[in-house]
Design a protein around this motif. Structure first.
Motif, PDB file in Angstrom:
ATOM      1  N   ASP A   7      -2.530  -9.580 -30.071  1.00  0.00           N
ATOM      2  CA  ASP A   7      -2.182 -10.128 -31.220  1.00  0.00           C
ATOM      3  C   ASP A   7      -2.555  -9.054 -32.553  1.00  0.00           C
ATOM      4  OD1 ASP A   7      -4.736 -10.908 -30.897  1.00  0.00           O
ATOM      5  OD2 ASP A   7      -4.446 -12.591 -32.268  1.00  0.00           O
ATOM      6  N   ALA A  11       0.991 -10.044 -35.202  1.00  0.00           N
ATOM      7  CA  ALA A  11       0.122 -11.388 -35.351  1.00  0.00           C
ATOM      8  C   ALA A  11       1.145 -12.411 -34.703  1.00  0.00           C
ATOM      9  CB  ALA A  11      -0.276 -11.770 -36.877  1.00  0.00           C
ATOM     10  N   PHE A  12       0.201 -13.427 -34.117  1.00  0.00           N
ATOM     11  CA  PHE A  12       1.066 -14.699 -33.538  1.00  0.00           C
ATOM     12  C   PHE A  12       1.476 -15.476 -35.022  1.00  0.00           C
ATOM     13  CE2 PHE A  12      -2.208 -14.667 -29.905  1.00  0.00           C
ATOM     14  CZ  PHE A  12      -1.569 -13.934 -29.189  1.00  0.00           C
ATOM     15  N   ASP A  16       4.329 -19.234 -31.646  1.00  0.00           N
ATOM     16  CA  ASP A  16       3.286 -18.588 -30.747  1.00  0.00           C
ATOM     17  C   ASP A  16       2.209 -19.381 -30.673  1.00  0.00           C
ATOM     18  OD1 ASP A  16       5.000 -16.136 -30.360  1.00  0.00           O
ATOM     19  OD2 ASP A  16       4.062 -15.125 -31.695  1.00  0.00           O
TER      20      ASP A  16
END
Length: 119
Positions: A7, A11-12, A16
């Motif tokens: 990540d 980024a999540f 997610d």
């Protein structure tokens, strides 16, 4: 081993994070880390030679749904243990959620090859 996508690059998002939380909570699993993070941890020990890594998602993806179908084709556990009906349905649902996480790249199947340095 089961790994999550790194990540640090992407980024999540909310989905997610929600999916990872579901997997952690459902299987009481320790947090996943990325293949890259595993490599960094191995390298940081200073005890190993060059680490080779790979994502074996393609090679293992079919096993998630296969696990569900094994229960369908051989339902003895389901038939002879009626107290396990809910558990069987829940397990099938969880296996499908894990399959989808692997399929969309949230999860990865990390493979590592390394040898210990000579002393």
């Amino acid at each position: 081993t089961w790994c999550q996508r790194d990540d640090r690059e992407v980024a999540f998002d909310k989905k997610d994070k929600r999916d990872l939380r579901f997997l952690y909570e459902e299987w009481t699993h320790p947090y996943f880390i990325s293949i890259e993070k595993y490599k960094e941890l191995i390298d940081a020990t200073g005890l190993m030679n060059e680490v080779t890594t790979a994502d074996w998602n393609e090679e293992t993806i079919a096993s998630w749904r296969h696990s569900v179908w094994v229960g369908v084709y051989d339902p003895r556990g389901f038939i002879f243990k009626p107290t396990k009906y809910l558990k069987c349905a829940r397990d099938a649902y969880c296996l499908e959620r894990m399959h989808r996480a692997f399929k969309r790249g949230l999860m990865q199947y990390g493979m590592f090859a390394v040898t210990k340095r000579s002393e």
